[in-house]
Design an enzyme around this catalytic site. Structure first.
Site: not given
Length: 482
Positions: A26-27
């Site tokens: 993810c980020a």
């Protein structure tokens, strides 16, 4: 930085490529599904400068690397493992196989409600702005802002309309998201939600008064009486109906010839599900939802500050398990019946927990010597105060243990305090310092005092425990703090 070397070190610490089943990012995090998490050399992972923290939740082993860095590490990592690039949804699907029934239920609710959170948060915060404009004695003695400035009365009315939309048409949002999650056509789910809040139906918020007056409208079909009542602001009825819709649609697509599929499948799916909704499913689940909401209100009112303190004490441990994701459905139900419940008590307690985690992390900043830990503590501590506790909790507090103890004690005491004064939120948002706007106007001062209590207790207790830990285990403490 040599990202190939970093990826190889991480892979070796995880037990080699044979131990990795699926990988995405993810980020900020590598999100992995491992065959055996017991093979992970956690100490080796933690020793890497690039690793900000690790934790396991919902069948996934997650490694916090930071924004930008995680993308660069992920590329060589999947090549070394020998798998293709995967989305987070694919990894979630793979991790589900490792979950127990309770974890699967929590994940199911999370998958349904997380996508609609922005709409609920936007509506809730607009409601908060409306309350700021209309609350008496907040800024002007004996008056509200619109009383003192009649020219903005229509502005408040307009904002109130915008705020109510997400809750009035909540079944449309849930119908779309839930039907999609259950494997059906999301737009059929939205259409079902629209049927459940159709203007021709009695508004659900007026149902109680209509029952007392014996004026509930109904359809009379073949000797059956079916109440014409909407499901505004409900959760359980639309969840159950969306599940039925998805299963009926899936079945029909298997048995109806392809030439007639696009014609008959949507027609029969909506017709059958809608009839079942208004005859059986809706009334039963509406009653269950009302009983559940009443039960929560009873628990909150009966146990008082003791129950609030216990909930605050255990909120962070609940977050570790991932079960806090199920609270979204509960809070949505509480906020949808705000006239009856007065708001949600879960959000303020979550804020007390987040503030405490941030305070404990910032206390670590004063006693720790390790540069990597100091850097992580400073950034993650501030992040936790703003409502994002993951880096603080998993990267610092759980790793050192004593800050986590200080944090949950601070959270418990502060939660008991705000529960004693019946602090509730009228909206969802960032559970921390920015959460002030989500609190009922007449409880904002108590909420702020609660945050101060949470911060001071968690910060002070963490410092005390750090000194005690240093005296009791000086060698161990030097390894951690020097």
């Amino acid at each position: 930085m040599n990202y190939n070397d970093v990826a190889q070190e991480i892979l070796d610490a995880l037990g080699g490529k044979e131990n990795v089943s699926a990988a995405a990012h993810c980020a900020t995090r590598l999100r992995l599904v491992l065959h055996d998490e017991e093979k992970v050399d956690k100490a080796r992972l933690d020793s890497l400068d690039i690793v900000k923290g690790t934790f396991s939740t919902s069948g996934q082993y997650q490694i916090i690397l930071g924004s930008g860095i995680v993308n660069e590490v992920y590329k060589p990592f999947i090549k070394m493992v020998g798998i293709s690039e995967m989305s987070t949804n694919e990894v979630k699907s793979a991790s589900t196989k490792k979950m127990n029934p309770l974890q699967k239920l929590v994940k199911l609710l999370s998958d349904i409600f997380v996508p609609i959170i922005p709409a609920i948060v936007a509506g809730g915060l607009l409601m908060g702005i409306n309350n700021v404009l209309t609350a008496k004695d907040l800024f002007v003695h004996g008056k509200s802002l619109i009383d003192a400035n009649p020219g903005i009365a229509d502005l408040a009315a307009m904002i109130n309309t915008f705020a109510n939309a997400a809750f009035v048409f909540l079944p449309v949002l849930i119908g779309f998201s839930a039907t999609k999650r259950f494997g059906g056509n999301a737009f059929l789910g939205a259409a079902l939600g629209m049927i459940m809040v159709h203007p021709d139906l009695l508004n659900a918020y007026n149902y109680g008064a209509a029952q007392i007056a014996h004026k509930v409208p109904a359809w009379h079909i073949l000797g059956f009486t079916i109440e014409k009542v909407g499901y505004q602001g409900t959760v359980l009825p639309v969840l159950a109906s969306s599940f039925i819709l998805a299963k009926i649609e899936t079945y029909l697509r298997k048995v109806i010839p392809s030439a007639l599929d696009n014609l008959l499948t949507p027609l029969l799916s909506i017709l059958v599900t809608a009839v079942l909704t208004f005859t059986f499913v809706g009334p039963i689940t509406r009653t269950a939802g009302d009983l559940f909401t009443s039960g929560l209100a009873w628990f909150y009112n009966t146990t008082g500050f003791v129950g609030g303190g216990i909930f605050g004490l255990f909120y962070a441990p609940i977050v570790i398990t991932g079960m806090h994701q199920s609270f979204i459905a509960v809070e949505t139900q509480l906020l949808s019946n705000i006239a009856k419940t007065g708001g949600t008590f879960i959000f303020p307690i979550a804020a007390m927990s987040n503030i405490a985690q941030g305070a404990a992390t910032l206390a670590v900043l004063l006693v720790i010597k390790d540069k990597k830990m100091k850097s992580l503590a400073s950034a993650s501590g501030i992040s936790a105060l703003l409502g994002i506790t993951e880096p603080a909790m998993f990267g610092v507090n759980l790793k050192l243990k004593y800050p986590f103890i200080g944090a949950i004690v601070g959270s418990g005491i502060a939660s008991a305090f705000i529960t004693f004064f019946k602090v509730k939120a009228i909206a969802l948002g960032a559970a921390g310092l920015p959460g002030i706007i989500s609190i009922k106007p007449n409880a904002i001062v108590i909420y702020v005092i609660g945050m101060v209590i949470s911060f001071v207790v968690a910060f002070s207790l963490t410092l005390m425990l750090a000194k005690r830990n240093a005296k009791k285990h000086p060698v161990e403490f030097k390894e951690k703090a020097a």
